[in-house]
Every structure is written in C-alpha cells, then in structure tokens.
Design an enzyme around this catalytic site. Sequence first.
Site, short mmCIF file in Angstrom:
data_model
loop_
_atom_site.label_atom_id
_atom_site.label_comp_id
_atom_site.label_asym_id
_atom_site.label_seq_id
_atom_site.Cartn_x
_atom_site.Cartn_y
_atom_site.Cartn_z
N GLN A 1 0.87 -1.18 0.00
CA GLN A 1 0.00 0.00 0.00
C GLN A 1 0.91 1.23 0.00
O GLN A 1 1.46 1.61 1.03
CB GLN A 1 -0.90 -0.01 1.23
N ARG B 1 -4.40 4.18 4.40
CA ARG B 1 -3.77 4.84 3.26
C ARG B 1 -4.08 4.08 1.98
O ARG B 1 -4.44 2.89 2.00
CB ARG B 1 -2.27 4.97 3.46
N ALA C 1 -11.71 2.66 4.22
CA ALA C 1 -10.71 1.79 3.63
C ALA C 1 -9.84 2.52 2.62
O ALA C 1 -10.03 3.71 2.32
CB ALA C 1 -11.41 0.59 2.98
N HIS C 2 -8.89 1.78 2.06
CA HIS C 2 -7.92 2.39 1.14
C HIS C 2 -8.58 2.88 -0.15
O HIS C 2 -9.56 2.33 -0.62
CB HIS C 2 -6.77 1.42 0.83
N ASN C 3 -8.01 3.97 -0.67
CA ASN C 3 -8.41 4.58 -1.95
C ASN C 3 -9.77 5.26 -1.92
O ASN C 3 -10.25 5.71 -2.96
CB ASN C 3 -8.43 3.54 -3.09
#
Length: 357
Positions: free
Chosen positions: A216, A236, A257-259
């Site tokens: 990540q 991240r 969560a990510h993105n």
Amino acid sequence: MSEPAFFPLPTPLTLDEVAALSGARLARPGAQDALRLTGVGTLADAGPSELAFLDQSRYLATLGTARAGAIITSEKFAGEVPEAIAVLVSPRPASAFVAVTRQLFPQALRPQPVFGHTGIAPGAFIHPTASLEAGVTVDPGAVIGPGAEVGAGSVICANAVVGAGVRIGRDSTIGAGVSLSHALVGNRVIVHAGARIGQDGFGYQPGPGGHLKVPQIGRVVLQDDVEVGAGSTIDRGALRDTVIGEGTKIDNLVQIAHNVVIGRHCIIVSQTGISGSTTLGDFVMLGGQVGVVGHCTIGDGAQIAASSNVKGDVPPGVRWGGSPAKPVREWFREMTTLKKLAESRARSGAATPGEEE
C-alpha cells in the site's frame, strides 16, 4: 452544564452581546438589562444566569418550569416564554445558540493539551530532523518522527505518534494516543483520541499458496477543517491517495478503507464502514452503521439512512435506506407491505415463517 474543573468560567455576556454574536433579535428590549450570562444549558436545566434555546414544540411544556435567564427561540414560540425570562428571536435558534456557546467555551472546540500551555512538554520525543513552527504544543509521551512537519498553533496530545515525513498544517489538533503515518494533514484539522490514520489498507491477492499481501504505497490526505472522531480508522491508499475533503466531519468508530475519496462537508456517523475505492461527493450524509461496498459512487448531497447497506452507485441529492439501500419511498412501501402481510397472517392464524414448530 459546564464543570469549571474542565472548562474555565467564561467572561459574562450582556444580552446585547448575545444578540450581536448570534444574530438574534431581543424580543423585549429594555427588560433584564442587568442580566449577565455566564453559561448555557438545556431548557430544563439552565439556571438564572444561563442561556437555553427552544426550537421544537415538543419542549413547550418545559417552559412552565424553566429557570433560564434567557432563551433563544423562533418567532413562532417567542410569545410562549414566561415574562421573567429574556427572549431572543432567531430564524435558526439552534445555530444562534451554538454561536454563543462557541464564544463562551472556545476550549471545548478541540482537545486541549494536558499541561494547558503552549510549548514542548518534558517527556516529548521529537526527532532532530522534524520541523516545528513557533507556537506548537507537544504533550508528554508524544513522538514526532524524522522529517515530520508541524505548523504553528497545532497541538500534539499525549502519547500521539506522528510518523516520519507526516506534514500537519496550522492550528490542527492530534488527540491523545493517535497514530498518524503516511499522511498530509491540512489546517484546523481535529483528530480525536485513539484514531488511526495512514496504516496500510486491507489488500491481498488470493492464490493457491495463500494470500499475497499487496503493498500500500499511497497516502491519506485530510484537507482543511476535517474532524475525525475517537477510535476511527482511515487506511492509506494502495496506489492512489485516500482523501477526506474539506470540512468533512467523521464520528467515532468509523472505518474508511484504502483509496476512498470523500468530498467536502460530508457527515459520516458512528460505526459506518466504507469499503475500498468508493467515492462520495460533496455534502453526503451517512447515518450510523451504514455499510458501503467498494468501487461505488455516492452523488453530491445524497443521504443514506442508518443501518443501510449500499451495494451500488447512488444518484446525487436522493434519500436512500434499507438493505440493500433503495429510494426511501420505495423502502417505506416495502416495509409497510411486509407489516400488513404479517398482520394479515396473524389474523388468519397462519404461522409466520420462522414460527413453525
């Protein structure tokens, strides 16, 4: 009611000062001119030197026993307030009340340093390559890593960890026990106690030999005036940044969560979970315990009812609810139909599914 041990006694305000601060109008000019307001309270609890507000008819019955020195209310209810109580009239009583409360208790707007004064406290750990502007406060046990930057007026509370290379703008507050890594933080941001910002997202590539962890390598970006509640987590990004837009307010115990990209001035209530690569527009509101699947888009101004499950894109400006989430009118019709069906079966003596012996 405020507790002096936690919030210092404020400078008293005259009714004229309250009117100026709140934009409200004094309904009985000349009455109670000597009144000085030193606090705020509910309609039921406020005392003779405190301000309360009334904006809903359900609380009218409380007026008979109210002891507040002054009440902010709407034109509709102003005539109901007893003569002994000063009245200020506003089209938005709650907002006017909040404006006065902010003036009386500015310390309540963000977490305060343990020692109550500006500067680097004994027991803080700051790497020699970190850069702190003038007026930064760092509490005992806080850690600021290599190359980190902290802007003027910002507060790093006890036992918070600011990771290597993290940049924090001016007048921001990082609460006690927060961990902050791989992040860019704007001005006037508030991160409450125990939040986790910038840890790696939940990314694995399944295979016959097990689950291969995906690096990540993105960041978390918290834009100006964002607030993150206690115990919330923001991962991240994997390849792109996780972004929380300007002015967005996130309650306690929220998972992002990510993105994920969240627009400006959104409201996200406690226990909500937003899966990876989802996008929220501006002024979106998610009620408590909403779940949002990954890779979908929720349009500007959309509102999602509590405990709903969003499984696809949501158009701008709509109100949805249910599981799976759908337009509120449709959801209500379904619930009404199910209720009528259950009542009909009960009257006929038929067994309801799940009740068969």
